[in-house]
Structure formats: C-alpha cells, structure tokens
Scaffold this motif. Structure first.
Motif, short mmCIF file in Angstrom:
data_model
loop_
_atom_site.label_atom_id
_atom_site.label_comp_id
_atom_site.label_asym_id
_atom_site.label_seq_id
_atom_site.Cartn_x
_atom_site.Cartn_y
_atom_site.Cartn_z
N PRO A 27 -34.72 -5.15 -11.49
CA PRO A 27 -36.15 -5.46 -11.54
C PRO A 27 -36.82 -5.12 -12.87
CG PRO A 27 -35.73 -3.58 -10.09
CD PRO A 27 -34.40 -4.18 -10.42
N THR A 28 -36.29 -4.14 -13.59
CA THR A 28 -36.90 -3.77 -14.87
C THR A 28 -36.53 -4.73 -16.00
OG1 THR A 28 -35.05 -2.24 -15.18
CG2 THR A 28 -37.10 -1.31 -14.33
N CYS A 29 -35.57 -5.62 -15.74
CA CYS A 29 -35.20 -6.69 -16.68
C CYS A 29 -35.28 -7.99 -15.90
CB CYS A 29 -33.80 -6.48 -17.24
SG CYS A 29 -33.56 -4.95 -18.17
N PRO A 30 -36.48 -8.54 -15.70
CA PRO A 30 -36.65 -9.70 -14.81
C PRO A 30 -35.69 -10.84 -15.13
CG PRO A 30 -38.77 -8.84 -15.49
CD PRO A 30 -37.75 -8.10 -16.30
N GLY A 31 -35.03 -11.33 -14.08
CA GLY A 31 -34.08 -12.42 -14.22
C GLY A 31 -32.66 -11.97 -14.51
N TRP A 32 -32.48 -10.68 -14.76
CA TRP A 32 -31.15 -10.15 -15.06
C TRP A 32 -30.53 -9.51 -13.83
CZ3 TRP A 32 -30.42 -7.35 -20.40
CH2 TRP A 32 -30.61 -8.27 -21.43
N THR A 33 -29.19 -9.47 -13.85
CA THR A 33 -28.42 -8.71 -12.88
C THR A 33 -27.74 -7.55 -13.60
OG1 THR A 33 -26.41 -9.99 -13.28
CG2 THR A 33 -27.92 -10.83 -11.57
N VAL A 34 -27.07 -6.70 -12.82
CA VAL A 34 -26.29 -5.62 -13.44
C VAL A 34 -25.29 -6.20 -14.43
CG1 VAL A 34 -24.60 -3.80 -13.01
CG2 VAL A 34 -26.61 -4.00 -11.53
N GLY A 35 -24.69 -7.33 -14.09
CA GLY A 35 -23.74 -7.98 -15.00
C GLY A 35 -24.37 -8.37 -16.32
N ASP A 36 -25.61 -8.83 -16.28
CA ASP A 36 -26.32 -9.19 -17.51
C ASP A 36 -26.57 -7.95 -18.37
OD1 ASP A 36 -26.77 -12.05 -17.13
OD2 ASP A 36 -28.10 -11.47 -15.50
N VAL A 37 -26.95 -6.85 -17.72
CA VAL A 37 -27.19 -5.61 -18.47
C VAL A 37 -25.90 -5.13 -19.13
CG1 VAL A 37 -27.84 -3.18 -18.30
CG2 VAL A 37 -29.14 -4.90 -17.04
N VAL A 38 -24.81 -5.11 -18.38
CA VAL A 38 -23.52 -4.67 -18.93
C VAL A 38 -23.11 -5.56 -20.10
CG1 VAL A 38 -21.04 -4.53 -18.42
CG2 VAL A 38 -22.71 -3.58 -16.81
N THR A 39 -23.29 -6.87 -19.94
CA THR A 39 -22.92 -7.80 -21.01
C THR A 39 -23.78 -7.58 -22.24
OG1 THR A 39 -22.25 -9.42 -19.35
CG2 THR A 39 -22.61 -10.24 -21.58
N HIS A 40 -25.07 -7.37 -22.03
CA HIS A 40 -25.98 -7.12 -23.16
C HIS A 40 -25.58 -5.86 -23.93
CE1 HIS A 40 -29.70 -6.60 -25.42
NE2 HIS A 40 -29.78 -5.37 -24.94
N VAL A 41 -25.33 -4.78 -23.20
CA VAL A 41 -24.97 -3.52 -23.87
C VAL A 41 -23.65 -3.66 -24.62
CG1 VAL A 41 -24.36 -1.10 -23.50
CG2 VAL A 41 -26.27 -2.10 -22.24
N GLY A 42 -22.67 -4.28 -23.98
CA GLY A 42 -21.38 -4.49 -24.65
C GLY A 42 -21.50 -5.37 -25.87
N GLN A 43 -22.41 -6.33 -25.83
CA GLN A 43 -22.65 -7.18 -26.99
C GLN A 43 -23.28 -6.38 -28.13
OE1 GLN A 43 -25.08 -10.70 -26.20
NE2 GLN A 43 -23.75 -11.85 -27.57
N MET A 44 -24.18 -5.45 -27.77
CA MET A 44 -24.76 -4.57 -28.79
C MET A 44 -23.68 -3.78 -29.52
SD MET A 44 -28.11 -4.94 -28.68
CE MET A 44 -27.79 -6.65 -28.30
N HIS A 45 -22.71 -3.29 -28.75
CA HIS A 45 -21.63 -2.50 -29.35
C HIS A 45 -20.80 -3.34 -30.31
CE1 HIS A 45 -21.73 0.35 -25.62
NE2 HIS A 45 -22.78 0.50 -26.40
N ARG A 46 -20.49 -4.54 -29.91
CA ARG A 46 -19.69 -5.42 -30.78
C ARG A 46 -20.48 -5.85 -32.01
NH1 ARG A 46 -17.92 -5.12 -25.82
NH2 ARG A 46 -15.71 -5.48 -25.34
N TRP A 47 -21.78 -5.96 -31.86
CA TRP A 47 -22.68 -6.26 -32.98
C TRP A 47 -22.62 -5.11 -34.00
CZ3 TRP A 47 -28.51 -5.05 -32.38
CH2 TRP A 47 -29.25 -5.60 -33.44
N ALA A 48 -22.72 -3.87 -33.51
CA ALA A 48 -22.65 -2.72 -34.42
C ALA A 48 -21.32 -2.68 -35.16
CB ALA A 48 -22.85 -1.43 -33.62
N VAL A 49 -20.24 -2.95 -34.44
CA VAL A 49 -18.91 -2.98 -35.07
C VAL A 49 -18.89 -4.01 -36.21
CG1 VAL A 49 -16.49 -3.60 -34.72
CG2 VAL A 49 -17.66 -2.13 -33.06
N HIS A 50 -19.40 -5.19 -35.93
CA HIS A 50 -19.39 -6.27 -36.93
C HIS A 50 -20.18 -5.86 -38.17
CE1 HIS A 50 -19.34 -10.41 -38.47
NE2 HIS A 50 -20.61 -10.19 -38.78
N VAL A 51 -21.38 -5.32 -37.96
CA VAL A 51 -22.23 -4.93 -39.09
C VAL A 51 -21.56 -3.85 -39.93
CG1 VAL A 51 -24.41 -3.82 -39.73
CG2 VAL A 51 -24.39 -5.62 -37.99
N LEU A 52 -21.02 -2.84 -39.26
CA LEU A 52 -20.46 -1.70 -39.98
C LEU A 52 -19.14 -2.04 -40.68
CD1 LEU A 52 -21.28 0.98 -37.29
CD2 LEU A 52 -22.36 0.77 -39.52
N ARG A 53 -18.24 -2.72 -40.00
CA ARG A 53 -16.95 -3.04 -40.60
C ARG A 53 -17.09 -3.98 -41.79
NH1 ARG A 53 -12.68 -3.83 -35.55
NH2 ARG A 53 -12.52 -1.61 -35.05
#
Length: 245
Positions: A27-53
């Motif tokens: 409910p705190t991320c309207p339209g999202w499920t737990v799967g969407d939250v997990v995918t978003h966070v994991g995408q953030m991590h891969r984004w950080a890896v790309h920027v740093l490497r």
C-alpha cells in the motif's frame, strides 16, 4: 565511520526473508507488489555496480542498466541477495574518493553505500507494512535517515520541479523528535530547492513524534496523522506529495 556495508548486508537478508509471497500488494507503493519492491531494490544494486565499476561520469538511471531478468519478470529473494553481494564486493573494491556520477550533491563513490542502505531500509519498511509488521529501527538510524534525505533532496530534479510549482518559497516545516535528540527546520527555497538546519525553531507547520515515524512521514510511508501536527496542515500535505521520492 559507519559500516554501511555490514548494514546493507543485514538489511538485504531481512528483506529477502520477508520476500516469500511476491504477489502481496504494497500500500505504501501504490500499484506495486512485494515482487515489484524486490525487483526495484535489486535493480538499484545493479545500477550502483554499473556506475562504480565503470566509473560513470554522466547521468544514468537504474532502468538503463540490465537486471539479468527476463522482460517483465520479478526478482526473488535469491536474485536480490546475489545482486547485493555483487554490490558489496564492488563497494569494497572501490576507493571511496573515486569520482563518479550520483544524483546527490556528492560526486564520489562514498555517496553510494549510505544511499543504498537507506534505500533498503525504507523498502524493507514498505514490505513489513504490507505484511502487517510494524517497522523497527534504532532512533539514531532514523535521525541519520532524515539528514541523508534532506542532504540529497535539493539535487533531486524530479522533486525540486514539483516543489517549485507549489509557489511556497520561504515556507518552513519543523520536525521535532519526541524520543530522541533531534530537531530540524526545512525551508523552501528558490527553484524548488530546500535548505535545512538542526535545532529548535518555529515553523509554518510542525511535526512532533517518534523519530522513526518522522522519517516514514517524510518518505510518504506513513500518514502525518501518525504524529502530532501543528500549523498549516494543507502546506504539509502539499509539500509531502511534491517531495516524494
């Protein structure tokens, strides 16, 4: 120095444990499920890896970085944990003083661990709220989270634009923690940018409550009704809606 790497590892494990049923609405991320939250966070991590490497110097957003998932698929707990492990390895191998792109004011690799920790913390709270669990974290962590957010907000263009459209330059919002030594005053400046300072003051609107709840209200994860509000509630509601990350 704060060990953000250990905190990231602990928060990732906590979120992975919660990510059992990926179909639960958040409910705190309207339209999202737990799967969407997990995918978003994991995408953030891969984004950080790309920027740093790659020591990226120009703006790049997370959706521009491959996730390794089939199109339209959600990440799961294992995928989340693997991405976090890769990010932690990259952070350990990167000189914190390395110049890289960030969306905040600090253009060094040292910006990323702190930002990724609070990204995890807030989204862990999202999932806990969705599951009917009360989010818990230490008062000192919430204090740091408030200041990390306020430090970065002036550089978030997707926030400064709607804040500028409110036409409330000079308006002030005061935060007062009831369970910790923490008070802050946010002042709306020109072009939608804010300034802030610690200490007691009188604002156009003031919020008083547990510092955890103040942080969650700032992130629009909890209604202002969770704390005591004095003054211009309409200003507060409009400002929070515009300032949402």
């Amino acid at each position: 120095m704060t060990d953000y790497l250990a905190r990231i590892e602990a928060e990732t494990a906590r979120l992975a444990t919660l990510a059992d049923d990926l179909t639960v609405p958040v409910p705190t991320c309207p339209g999202w499920t737990v799967g969407d939250v997990v995918t978003h966070v994991g995408q953030m991590h891969r984004w950080a890896v790309h920027v740093l490497r790659n020591q990226v110097q120009e703006r790049i957003w997370s959706f521009q970085v491959p996730t390794g998932l089939p199109e339209g698929a959600h990440g799961d707990a294992a995928w989340l944990t693997a991405g976090a492990a890769e990010m932690l390895e990259t952070l350990r191998a990167t000189d914190p003083s390395t110049t890289v792109w960030t969306w905040g004011p600090d253009k060094r690799a040292s910006w990323w661990p702190r930002r990724m920790f609070f990204e995890l913390l807030v989204h862990r709270a999202d999932v806990e709220i969705a599951l009917g669990v009360e989010p818990e974290f230490p008062a000192e962590t919430a204090i740091e989270g408030i200041e990390e957010l306020l430090h970065n907000l002036p550089e978030a263009r997707w926030v400064t634009k709607p804040l500028a459209e409110l036409d409330v330059e000079g308006a002030t919002i005061h935060l007062h923690a009831s369970d910790a030594d923490g008070e802050w005053t946010i002042t709306q400046g020109p072009a939608g940018k804010i300034t802030w300072e610690r200490g007691h003051a009188k604002g156009d609107v003031a919020l008083r409550g547990p510092v955890r709840d103040l942080l969650l209200v700032l992130y629009n994860r909890r209604s202002p009704g969770a704390v005591t509000v004095h003054g211009d509630r309409d200003l507060l509601d409009r400002w929070l809606s515009a300032a949402s990350l």
